[in-house]
Design an enzyme around this catalytic site. Sequence first.
Site, PDB file in Angstrom:
ATOM      1  N   GLU A 164      47.486  42.935  37.279  1.00 15.84           N
ATOM      2  CA  GLU A 164      46.223  42.201  37.124  1.00 15.84           C
ATOM      3  C   GLU A 164      45.098  43.240  37.031  1.00 15.84           C
ATOM      4  O   GLU A 164      45.184  44.323  37.625  1.00 15.84           O
ATOM      5  CB  GLU A 164      46.064  41.288  38.352  1.00 15.84           C
ATOM      6  CG  GLU A 164      44.787  40.488  38.408  1.00 15.84           C
ATOM      7  CD  GLU A 164      43.640  41.318  38.975  1.00 15.84           C
ATOM      8  OE1 GLU A 164      43.883  42.143  39.860  1.00 15.84           O
ATOM      9  OE2 GLU A 164      42.513  41.157  38.476  1.00 15.84           O
ATOM     10  N   HIS A 234      38.489  33.230  37.572  1.00 16.56           N
ATOM     11  CA  HIS A 234      39.244  33.846  38.658  1.00 16.56           C
ATOM     12  C   HIS A 234      38.391  34.084  39.923  1.00 16.56           C
ATOM     13  O   HIS A 234      38.768  33.678  41.021  1.00 16.56           O
ATOM     14  CB  HIS A 234      39.810  35.190  38.202  1.00 16.56           C
ATOM     15  CG  HIS A 234      40.644  35.107  36.961  1.00 16.56           C
ATOM     16  ND1 HIS A 234      41.953  34.659  36.949  1.00 16.56           N
ATOM     17  CD2 HIS A 234      40.342  35.415  35.672  1.00 16.56           C
ATOM     18  CE1 HIS A 234      42.424  34.709  35.708  1.00 16.56           C
ATOM     19  NE2 HIS A 234      41.476  35.153  34.918  1.00 16.56           N
TER      20      HIS A 234
END
Length: 308
Positions: A164, A234
């Site tokens: 990520e 996010h």
Amino acid sequence: MKKVLIDCDPGIDDALALALAAGSHDSLDVVGVTTVGGNVDLPLTTANALALREFLDLGDVPVTPGSAGALLRHTVRAADVHGVTGLGDVVLPAPLRSPSEGHAVDFIVDTLRAAPGEITLVAVGPLTNVALAVRREPRVVEWARDLVIMGGSYTRGNHNPAAEFNMLADPEAAAIVFDAGWTVKQLGLDVTLSAVVTMDVLDRMRPLGRLAELLVPASQSYKAVTAEGGPAIHDACAVAYVLDPSLFTCVPAVVNVETTGTYTRGMTVTDFGVGDRRANALVATSLDVKRFWDLAMGAYERLAVRLG
Ligand code: RIB
Ligand code: CA
């Protein structure tokens, strides 16, 4: 009233996380914002944070710039996702006020020292500032009420198949943070990818007056598009976790950050089989999406009334 210090790299979803915090001023006290190089270079993430402070009516919250780059590795950026300015197609009024003097790392250490057990550190960018704070003063681990991060994943990456972005941008910093002795509250892609700005959500944002001038173009120009067709915000999940942890299911785990793998650098290797070891992370495994958007839109609607 919960106190938070938000370390960020605005960044479109960072902006929507700050907006969620600003709209939750009745239950959230933002004691500071620190910036780090990440989605775009530090001068831009800092300029965006300054502009967002004024646009979101965050008042006198200090904005303090921090680390420009990773501890060891070459620079990784995400302008392809957030645009060259870091805020996509959003154009905000130029900030009138400058950043605070000093460095983010000292601000984090001094702020946590002055209020032990009171402030939750929310990190939604690469963890360089947080890692340096831990190295400068290991007691920040005790002084922080909590550490909540957006980052990592136990199933996949986004910048590449393994990692990520926030973890990949500074794997050594992430390894220091996970090994520091606190229990990291980790909101990874496993849950944040479901926080999607669908067409229905976008339609709920459109009538929000001046705030819609941020939310709508930000969402429309954010290239973090998911299988559901819209972008995932996010970072807002980290603020939502502070506001209402019950939105998430979390599981204790031992998390190690890969720092040497040719293809796996930045991967958060997650072991839910803790056994008699100490879990260094509480990993989010599910999100109640409907309740998340009810919380977020409620905050955005309250903020929109303030902004006009
Ligand atoms: O992978 C998503 C994360 O990377 C978010 O924090 C986004 O802002 C980028 O920094
Ligand atoms: Ca971010």
